[in-house]
Scaffold this motif. Structure first.
Motif: not given
Length: 510
Positions: A238, A241, A303-306, A309, A311-313
């Motif tokens: 995450a 990115k 948060s970032v989408e890895v 469905d 995501r990393h908060e």
């Protein structure tokens, strides 16, 4: 029989046995090199099989990999019975085909070799060696061009071997099944790194299986929960990115396996912030601190989408995390220093002083913190342009918190001494970069810098002692004098007057 590569092992019914098929001699040599990555001093490897089964081919590839020399002369020890190699750890290649009696092993120095290095033993049955080997490899001569290999041994050794084979399988799935691998020096964590000569260029393979859950220590939470330490590769993916999206030079991710904890990423090289003598290069440190200024001047998502469905908060460097880190000093460094645990009143006084300092941090500027921005984790990419020259790695524990923390991490590098005048120049360069970019409260920043530098220094003192006592990593103790010197330097700041008085009374920084 359908030939498959060494990268496709098939687990047998027993946990301590693996079986695989090698399609050709190149696969046999690749297996030897892959084994070299996980063998350790004290390992005894019994190589069994008929003449022509490939024992010497496997041993030769393994020794060359240990030596880091693909052209190393590795003669068969058929007549000398043993050949030693100055690798790390040392390797000993035994061939017992002509051994007259098992008692001759003592004269060959077998026991000493098994204690100090890696032993590879062909024809082990001649000396009864297979009974004491922790890894036994039986090779069968190629049948229709395919060699069958059975690996057995202790559960611990087979676990290491199996992991290396799993890494090879991952590389195969990414299109790098035949790529040479070599070990890279890792960090203080359980993660391992390998350099991979990928099909399209150099890559780094990060081996980071999920960390086991530790004991519950406070309010039903583990230490990692409270300190927000990454337990899987998801946070790393995450943050990489997010950084790349904003134009910073984190490594590109080529492939990953969430279940296995494997990441194949761009190799940013080996050039860093230090010169050939291990001394800091001021210009590169200044470039790095200006990179931090650019990071702290951006807005970052929560948060970032890895993956779909997933995501990393990004966690907050909250009061609980700040506190449990400084408790490392009172729990580990204090007892080591005084020869006794801290009394309840001493612990409470310590926590009260830090609580008042954390009140100041509540009002400080918050940004994305990479958490360990020091010489091992900043690479120098000379071919890149501008801020891209600063390569960033090892940021899986990133949080949102006081931006001054990362500046303190760099300007008070735990692994190399930063002179006080250089530290001051780095602070000035950071402040100048922030002022140029826009509104910046320098007074508040310098106050937060003093607090976070003291917090980080206190945490590291305790952490190094813990690493020595609990993990056997006594090499970190050599950094303690440097960290104490940094603390003495920092405790001169007015905002740390109460902490300075306490540490002075206890003599912790003397």
């Amino acid at each position: 029989m359908t030939p498959v590569g060494a990268n496709e092992p098939t687990p047998n019914a027993e946990a301590m046995i693996r079986e695989l098929f090698l399609a050709d001699e190149a696969a046999t040599m690749r297996l030897g090199a892959d084994l070299a990555l996980v063998l350790r001093a004290g390992d005894v490897v019994a190589l069994s099989g008929d003449l022509g089964a490939g024992k010497s081919t496997l041993a030769r590839a393994l020794i060359r990999a240990l030596a880091g020399d693909p052209d190393l002369e590795v003669p068969s020890p058929t007549y000398t019975l043993v050949q030693s190699y100055d690798t790390a750890p040392p390797a000993f290649h035994f061939d017992l085909y002509r051994l007259a009696d098992p008692s001759e092993l003592a004269e060959l120095g077998f026991e000493e070799a098994a204690e100090t290095g890696i032993v590879l033993c062909e024809w082990p049955e001649q000396g009864g060696v297979e009974k004491g080997a922790n890894l036994s490899i039986r090779l069968e001569a190629p049948e229709s061009g395919c060699r069958r290999v059975g690996l057995s041994g202790t559960a611990e050794t087979i676990g290491r071997v199996a992991r290396s084979l799993d890494l090879r399988a991952f590389l195969a799935r990414s299109g790098n099944g035949a790529a040479p691998r070599r070990r890279l020096f890792g960090d203080a964590s359980p993660r391992r790194y390998e350099a991979v000569a990928g099909a399209a260029g150099p890559l780094v393979l990060m081996d980071a299986p999920a960390l086991p859950k530790g004991p519950l220590i406070r309010h039903g939470r583990t230490y990692n929960d409270i300190a927000h330490r990454a337990e899987t590769i998801v946070p790393f993916l995450a943050i990489a990115k997010a950084l790349r999206h904003e134009g910073f030079h984190a490594p590109a991710i080529h492939d990953f396996d969430l279940a296995e904890g494997l990441v194949l990423l761009e190799d940013l090289g080996r050039d860093g912030l230090l010169d050939a003598e291990g001394e800091p290069i001021p210009e590169r440190y200044e470039a790095a601190v200006r990179c931090l200024a650019a990071i702290h001047g951006r807005s970052w998502p929560d948060s970032v989408e890895v993956a779909p469905d997933l995501r990393h908060e990004i966690p907050s460097f909250d009061r609980d995390a700040l506190t449990i880190e400084i408790e490392l000093l009172i729990d580990f460094y204090f007892p080591s220093f005084f020869g006794r645990p801290a009394r309840d009143d001493e612990r409470q006084r310590y926590l009260d002083v830090w609580g008042r300092l954390f009140d100041h941090l509540d009002e400080s500027e918050k940004s994305l913190l990479l958490r360990d921005v020091h010489s091992p984790n900043v690479l120098w990419c000379e071919a890149a342009e501008g801020i891209g020259k600063v390569g960033l790695i090892d940021f899986q524990d990133a949080m949102i918190g006081p931006s001054a923390y990362d500046v303190a991490s760099l300007a008070q590098d735990a692994r190399v001494t930063i002179p006080e005048e250089m530290e001051l120049r780095l602070l000035d360069a950071y402040a100048e970069a922030r002022r140029t970019a826009g509104r910046f409260d320098e007074v508040a920043f310098r106050r937060a810098y003093a607090i976070t530098a003291a917090q980080r220094g206190s945490k590291i003192l305790g952490g190094f002692v813990r690493s020595s006592e609990h993990d056997g990593k006594s090499q970190y103790l050599r950094h303690i004098p440097r960290m104490k010197a940094y603390l003495r330097r920092t405790l001169k700041e007015e905002v740390l007057k109460e902490l300075s008085s306490l540490y002075g009374e206890w003599g912790l920084t003397a």
